[in-house]
Scaffold this active site. Structure first.
Site: not given
Ligand SMILES: C[S@@+](CC[C@H](N)C(=O)[O-])C[C@H]1O[C@@H](n2cnc3c(N)ncnc32)[C@H](O)[C@@H]1O
Ligand code: SF4
Length: 344
Positions: A106, A323, A280, A205-206, A89
């Site tokens: 991933c 994503c 989401n 960070l989360h 995507e």
């Molecule tokens: C898809 S990740 C890709 C980059 C990298 N892997 C990371 O975790 O920063 C980018 C951001 O999307 C967030 N993310 C993943 N799933 C999500 C969801 N269902 N709703 C909102 N944010 C989401 C992740 O927490 C991350 O901060």
């Molecule tokens: S948020 Fe999704 S894409 Fe980013 S590290 Fe975690 S599993 Fe991988």
């Protein structure tokens, strides 16, 4: 495919560095590969000129639009088909931004993320990353590229840094407008400061609790939130750009008063922006999105306590939130959902 492979092929045909740069720059800007040749610079060698149509076809095949899903907020989510029919995507963001994918799948396996559910399928090559930018530029200007699509850039760091270096030079994108988003990895803190093009850093960070982070991000490197912030702060000071902390806000999990205290403790006085993005929801997962008013109140509280906080919706969420969700729906043969949510 890597960008270096293209360079070597052109050089083998007799292209000098100036020719290689001219062809690659035209590609990066979605122009015909011979754009500019012979006008403001030396004509391309005949063998190179003759090879360009086949090369252009090959580069076009690196990334094609499988489907396009415009969002209500001016963004558009693209499902991009790679040459081997794998899909990733890309999201065209409002204000000339683009979100790209660095991996198919991933390996970090964050419990809340759709991309992590099937593990890593394959790496995305540096040329395939640039090809996502080229696809987007054929539709609208791109002045910012964020690596926040599918995949963990730290797990594909050679390809990602090669793409970043290219985009920050031939691609004409300002270095602080290239945003490397990661869960945090020693390789990132070692390699990013060394590159000639230093991207901005977004750190997912989360939570400020090491135990919760280990549970939610099971295969992220075992760096504690304190260690991550210390490493990231050093990079922010070295580059002069603030760290963008990413906080996917999940109801009842990381929206508690204890977490807010933890954020204030960790980030007070740091060169940082806290981006809170309400989760989401992903089908079949137990995690929930908090009410918008609650999220806004959290952002206000942090602001009052001295933490620069922005509450954001992820772009294009009305055409399939986090994503990896669009890809998963298309593979499952379902139409992408369109839901109406409040926008920022
Ligand atoms: C898809 S990740 C890709 C980059 C990298 N892997 C990371 O975790 O920063 C980018 C951001 O999307 C967030 N993310 C993943 N799933 C999500 C969801 N269902 N709703 C909102 N944010 C989401 C992740 O927490 C991350 O901060
Ligand atoms: S948020 Fe999704 S894409 Fe980013 S590290 Fe975690 S599993 Fe991988």
């Amino acid at each position: 495919m890597r960008i270096d492979d293209i360079r070597q092929r052109l050089a083998a045909l007799g292209a000098k560095p100036v020719h290689v740069q001219r062809v690659l720059r035209a590609w990066a800007h979605a122009l015909p590969l011979d754009a500019g040749a012979g006008r403001r610079g030396p004509a391309l060698p005949q063998a190179v000129h003759e090879a360009l149509p086949a090369l252009a076809a090959e580069l076009a095949g690196l990334a094609r639009v499988h489907s396009e899903h415009p969002g209500e907020d001016g963004s558009a989510r693209l499902l991009v088909q790679l040459a081997d029919n794998q899909t990733v995507e890309s999201v065209l963001l409002p204000r000339d931004g683009l979100c790209v994918s660095s991996q198919v799948g991933c390996a970090v396996g964050c419990k809340f993320c759709m991309t992590g559910r099937d593990g890593l399928l394959r790496q995305v090559g540096s040329a395939e990353i640039v090809a996502q930018v080229v696809l987007a530029r054929a539709r609208r200007p791109v002045k910012k590229v964020v690596f926040m699509g599918m995949g963990e850039p730290a797990h594909n760091i050679d390809n990602v840094l090669e793409a970043i270096q290219f985009l920050g030079t031939e691609g004409g994108i300002g270095h602080k407008n290239l945003v490397f988003s990661t869960v945090g990895d020693p390789r990132v803190f070692e390699r990013l400061p060394q590159g000639p093009v230093k991207p901005a850093l977004a750190l997912s960070l989360h939570t400020t609790r090491a135990d919760l982070r280990a549970d939610l991000l099971p295969k992220a490197p075992p760096l504690s939130p304190d260690q991550l912030v210390a490493e990231a702060e050093a990079y922010a000071r070295a580059t002069g750009y603030p760290i963008q902390y990413q906080w996917t806000l999940i109801e009842g999990l990381n929206d508690t008063p204890e977490e807010l205290d933890g954020i204030v403790r960790l980030l007070s006085g740091k060169y940082a922006i806290m981006n809170m993005i309400p989760y989401n929801a992903v089908p079949d997962l137990p995690y929930r999105r908090p009410a918008w008013d609650k999220a806004a109140d959290i952002a206000r509280q942090l602001h009052r306590r001295g933490i620069l906080t922005k509450l954001r919706n992820s772009a294009g969420q009305d055409v399939d939130g986090g994503c990896g969700q669009l890809r998963a729906r298309v593979i499952a043969g379902e139409a992408p959902v369109r839901v109406h949510k409040r926008r920022v």
